[in-house]
Write an enzyme that holds these catalytic residues in place. Structure first.
Site, PDB file in Angstrom:
ATOM      1  N   GLY A 141     -17.721  -8.066   5.428  1.00  0.00           N
ATOM      2  CA  GLY A 141     -16.659  -8.925   5.615  1.00  0.00           C
ATOM      3  C   GLY A 141     -16.840  -9.662   7.059  1.00  0.00           C
ATOM      4  N   GLY A 190     -15.352 -13.444   8.419  1.00  0.00           N
ATOM      5  CA  GLY A 190     -13.841 -13.791   8.475  1.00  0.00           C
ATOM      6  C   GLY A 190     -13.121 -13.760   9.576  1.00  0.00           C
ATOM      7  N   ASP A 249     -21.475 -10.647   4.139  1.00  0.00           N
ATOM      8  CA  ASP A 249     -20.019 -10.863   3.402  1.00  0.00           C
ATOM      9  C   ASP A 249     -20.574 -11.630   1.924  1.00  0.00           C
ATOM     10  OD1 ASP A 249     -17.264 -12.170   5.108  1.00  0.00           O
ATOM     11  OD2 ASP A 249     -17.769 -12.966   3.360  1.00  0.00           O
ATOM     12  N   ILE A 250     -19.266 -11.799   1.416  1.00  0.00           N
ATOM     13  CA  ILE A 250     -19.553 -12.592   0.040  1.00  0.00           C
ATOM     14  C   ILE A 250     -19.601 -13.868   0.002  1.00  0.00           C
ATOM     15  CG2 ILE A 250     -17.061 -12.793  -0.552  1.00  0.00           C
ATOM     16  CD1 ILE A 250     -17.760 -11.682  -3.226  1.00  0.00           C
ATOM     17  N   TYR A 306      -0.384  -5.406  -0.541  1.00  0.00           N
ATOM     18  CA  TYR A 306      -1.273  -5.477   0.648  1.00  0.00           C
ATOM     19  C   TYR A 306      -1.015  -4.124   1.375  1.00  0.00           C
ATOM     20  CZ  TYR A 306      -3.284  -6.826   5.174  1.00  0.00           C
ATOM     21  OH  TYR A 306      -3.939  -6.682   6.523  1.00  0.00           O
TER      22      TYR A 306
HETATM   23  P1  NAD Z   1     -10.548 -12.490   6.394  1.00  0.00           P
HETATM   24  O1  NAD Z   1      -9.768 -12.836   5.195  1.00  0.00           O
HETATM   25  O2  NAD Z   1     -10.427 -13.626   7.643  1.00  0.00           O
HETATM   26  O3  NAD Z   1     -11.832 -11.981   6.199  1.00  0.00           O
HETATM   27  C1  NAD Z   1     -12.174 -10.924   5.322  1.00  0.00           C
HETATM   28  C2  NAD Z   1     -13.686 -11.335   5.043  1.00  0.00           C
HETATM   29  O4  NAD Z   1     -13.768 -10.407   3.612  1.00  0.00           O
HETATM   30  C3  NAD Z   1     -14.039 -12.768   4.452  1.00  0.00           C
HETATM   31  O5  NAD Z   1     -15.070 -13.434   5.537  1.00  0.00           O
HETATM   32  C4  NAD Z   1     -14.166 -12.479   2.729  1.00  0.00           C
HETATM   33  O6  NAD Z   1     -15.280 -13.482   2.456  1.00  0.00           O
HETATM   34  C5  NAD Z   1     -14.635 -11.145   2.930  1.00  0.00           C
HETATM   35  N1  NAD Z   1     -14.818 -10.534   1.570  1.00  0.00           N
HETATM   36  C6  NAD Z   1     -13.776 -10.526   0.783  1.00  0.00           C
HETATM   37  N2  NAD Z   1     -14.011  -9.817  -0.234  1.00  0.00           N
HETATM   38  C7  NAD Z   1     -15.313  -9.550  -0.234  1.00  0.00           C
HETATM   39  C8  NAD Z   1     -16.129  -8.564  -0.876  1.00  0.00           C
HETATM   40  N3  NAD Z   1     -15.742  -8.294  -2.437  1.00  0.00           N
HETATM   41  N4  NAD Z   1     -17.292  -8.366  -0.522  1.00  0.00           N
HETATM   42  C9  NAD Z   1     -17.651  -8.786   0.634  1.00  0.00           C
HETATM   43  N5  NAD Z   1     -17.079  -9.528   1.374  1.00  0.00           N
HETATM   44  C10 NAD Z   1     -15.827  -9.935   0.964  1.00  0.00           C
HETATM   45  O7  NAD Z   1      -9.743 -11.239   7.077  1.00  0.00           O
HETATM   46  P2  NAD Z   1      -9.571 -10.586   8.488  1.00  0.00           P
HETATM   47  O8  NAD Z   1      -8.512 -11.012   8.954  1.00  0.00           O
HETATM   48  O9  NAD Z   1     -10.729 -10.736   9.160  1.00  0.00           O
HETATM   49  O10 NAD Z   1      -9.158  -9.090   8.040  1.00  0.00           O
HETATM   50  C11 NAD Z   1     -10.227  -8.166   8.194  1.00  0.00           C
HETATM   51  C12 NAD Z   1      -9.611  -6.648   7.909  1.00  0.00           C
HETATM   52  O11 NAD Z   1      -8.707  -6.478   9.111  1.00  0.00           O
HETATM   53  C13 NAD Z   1      -8.911  -6.585   6.450  1.00  0.00           C
HETATM   54  O12 NAD Z   1      -8.892  -5.338   6.130  1.00  0.00           O
HETATM   55  C14 NAD Z   1      -7.458  -7.229   7.176  1.00  0.00           C
HETATM   56  O13 NAD Z   1      -6.493  -6.380   6.312  1.00  0.00           O
HETATM   57  C15 NAD Z   1      -7.312  -6.366   8.245  1.00  0.00           C
HETATM   58  N6  NAD Z   1      -6.351  -6.988   9.091  1.00  0.00           N
HETATM   59  C16 NAD Z   1      -6.471  -8.102   9.635  1.00  0.00           C
HETATM   60  C17 NAD Z   1      -5.326  -8.630  10.334  1.00  0.00           C
HETATM   61  C18 NAD Z   1      -5.189 -10.129  10.931  1.00  0.00           C
HETATM   62  O14 NAD Z   1      -4.419 -10.652  11.517  1.00  0.00           O
HETATM   63  N7  NAD Z   1      -6.394 -10.783  10.813  1.00  0.00           N
HETATM   64  C19 NAD Z   1      -4.439  -7.919  10.692  1.00  0.00           C
HETATM   65  C20 NAD Z   1      -4.085  -6.571  10.444  1.00  0.00           C
HETATM   66  C21 NAD Z   1      -5.233  -5.868   9.551  1.00  0.00           C
HETATM   67  C1  AKB Z   2      -1.150 -10.428   7.317  1.00  0.00           C
HETATM   68  O1  AKB Z   2      -0.648 -11.142   7.726  1.00  0.00           O
HETATM   69  O2  AKB Z   2      -1.437 -10.207   6.137  1.00  0.00           O
HETATM   70  C2  AKB Z   2      -2.263  -9.707   8.486  1.00  0.00           C
HETATM   71  C3  AKB Z   2      -1.802  -8.476   8.593  1.00  0.00           C
HETATM   72  C4  AKB Z   2      -0.752  -8.354   9.679  1.00  0.00           C
HETATM   73  O3  AKB Z   2      -2.274  -7.470   8.265  1.00  0.00           O
HETATM   74  N1  AKB Z   2      -2.275 -10.583   9.558  1.00  0.00           N
END
Ligand code: NAD
Ligand code: AKB
Length: 321
Positions: free
Chosen positions: A8, A11, A34-35, A142
């Site tokens: 991932g 992202g 990444d996908i 989620y």
């Molecule tokens: P994002 O959506 O920006 O990135 C996720 C990445 O995963 C994307 O690039 C997507 O292409 C890739 N992906 C999705 N499905 C896939 C698959 N089947 N195989 C390979 N790659 C795949 O999310 P993010 O904000 O970078 O979050 C990453 C992690 O952190 C997640 O688990 C999210 O729940 C967690 N998280 C994020 C936040 C936030 O505010 N960004 C807060 C809390 C938790």
């Molecule tokens: C979302 O809003 O889904 C994320 C998180 C807080 O996990 N930024």
């Protein structure tokens, strides 16, 4: 950690985590996957980048067999807002990908980082200074996958000895890569729109307080947790971490210090508002502080200053922060 796989990696978090890990451990020692087929060039050019779908266990296994990482940061998931549009898919993607990663890690073995979220809490959780160990009855799909993920990681540690570790991230703000479909995405958009148009329409009520963190603190937390001696960890898979509690109105006031004349209006999206209302406002992160020395560096104004400085450069705009 010596050799690291980031799943991932294209992202919001992965794109910055990959760069930070490469700076620390060397470009060739951090494999990004990444996908997405066309992520940011910074990810694909400096070190190995592979196309991989985490729904396919064999795909993860073959990367692991080829590169032999001793740690996996598993970031592939569907976030809160998008997850509510298709809960069945969100459950399937979030849980199957995690199971595949844990199974591969068990067979190698290697460390696993799993990012949980403030979404792992729900309306029956104490809303302020949310304790480390407390009620977890989320009302979003989620959030359900995040609680299940925390428990799943604990289980793989207890049953198979897989060195799983994780954090409950708040909403994250960053300028590098746009967020991917969360409830807190508005906070990032606000900075872009302030610079581009000096006005923004917000989907949450002005006084909606949420825990928010600047990306550099989040990246540092993830790396620090993965580097700490495991004998120090009691809450290995789901550490509360906290930086600031802020509302859309607070962000507006902070942005105006750097972008005078920025205006906002509110068109509330009831679904997103309901999700935000079900999450905590602040978290007790004393376990993270005690067990591995967690401490945030950014407050709201320091974050706004850095966001506006870097976004101005990125967007080629002339605002002095
Ligand atoms: P994002 O959506 O920006 O990135 C996720 C990445 O995963 C994307 O690039 C997507 O292409 C890739 N992906 C999705 N499905 C896939 C698959 N089947 N195989 C390979 N790659 C795949 O999310 P993010 O904000 O970078 O979050 C990453 C992690 O952190 C997640 O688990 C999210 O729940 C967690 N998280 C994020 C936040 C936030 O505010 N960004 C807060 C809390 C938790
Ligand atoms: C979302 O809003 O889904 C994320 C998180 C807080 O996990 N930024």
């Amino acid at each position: 950690m010596h050799k690291i796989l980031v799943l991932g990696a294209a992202g919001q978090i992965g794109s910055e985590l990959t760069l930070a890990l490469r700076q620390k451990y060397g470009n060739e020692n951090v494999i990004a996957a990444d996908i997405k087929t066309h992520p940011d060039k910074q990810i694909t050019e400096a070190g190995p980048f592979l196309h991989a779908d985490c729904m396919d266990k064999q795909a993860i296994l073959s990367i692991v067999n080829q590169y032999k990482p001793d740690a996996i940061f598993h970031l592939a998931a569907i976030l809160s807002a998008v997850a509510e549009e298709n809960p069945q898919k969100a459950w399937s993607v979030n849980m199957t990908c995690l199971q595949n990663v844990l199974e591969v890690a068990r067979s190698v073995p290697c460390q696993v980082f799993f990012p949980s979220s403030i979404a792992a809490f729900g309306p029956s959780t104490p809303i302020t200074f949310t304790p480390q160990d407390t009620v977890q009855r989320p009302t979003t799909i989620y959030g359900v996958t995040k609680v299940a993920g925390e428990l799943f990681c604990d289980y793989y540690f207890q049953k198979y000895g897989v060195d799983t570790r994780g954090l409950r991230f708040p909403g994250l703000i960053s300028y590098h890569t746009l967020p991917g479909g969360g409830t807190t995405d508005f906070a990032v958009e606000m900075y872009y729109k302030a610079l581009k148009h000096k006005k923004y329409t917000c989907c949450l009520r002005a006084n909606t307080q949420l825990p928010i963190m600047y990306m550099p603190d989040a990246i540092r937390a993830a790396i620090e947790l993965m580097e700490v001696n495991p004998s120090k960890l009691k809450h290995r898979n789901a550490f509360n971490i906290h930086a600031m509690t802020i509302s859309p109105d607070d962000i507006v006031h902070s942005i105006r210090k750097f972008v005078p004349g920025f205006t906002i209006n509110y068109q509330v999206d009831e679904l997103l508002q309901q999700i935000a209302n079900s999450w905590p406002r602040s978290l007790d992160d004393s376990a993270a502080h005690k067990e591995w020395g967690w401490k945030p560096h950014f407050n709201l104004d320091k974050m706004s200053e850095d966001m506006i400085k870097n976004l101005s450069l990125k967007l080629n705009m002339s605002v002095q922060a």
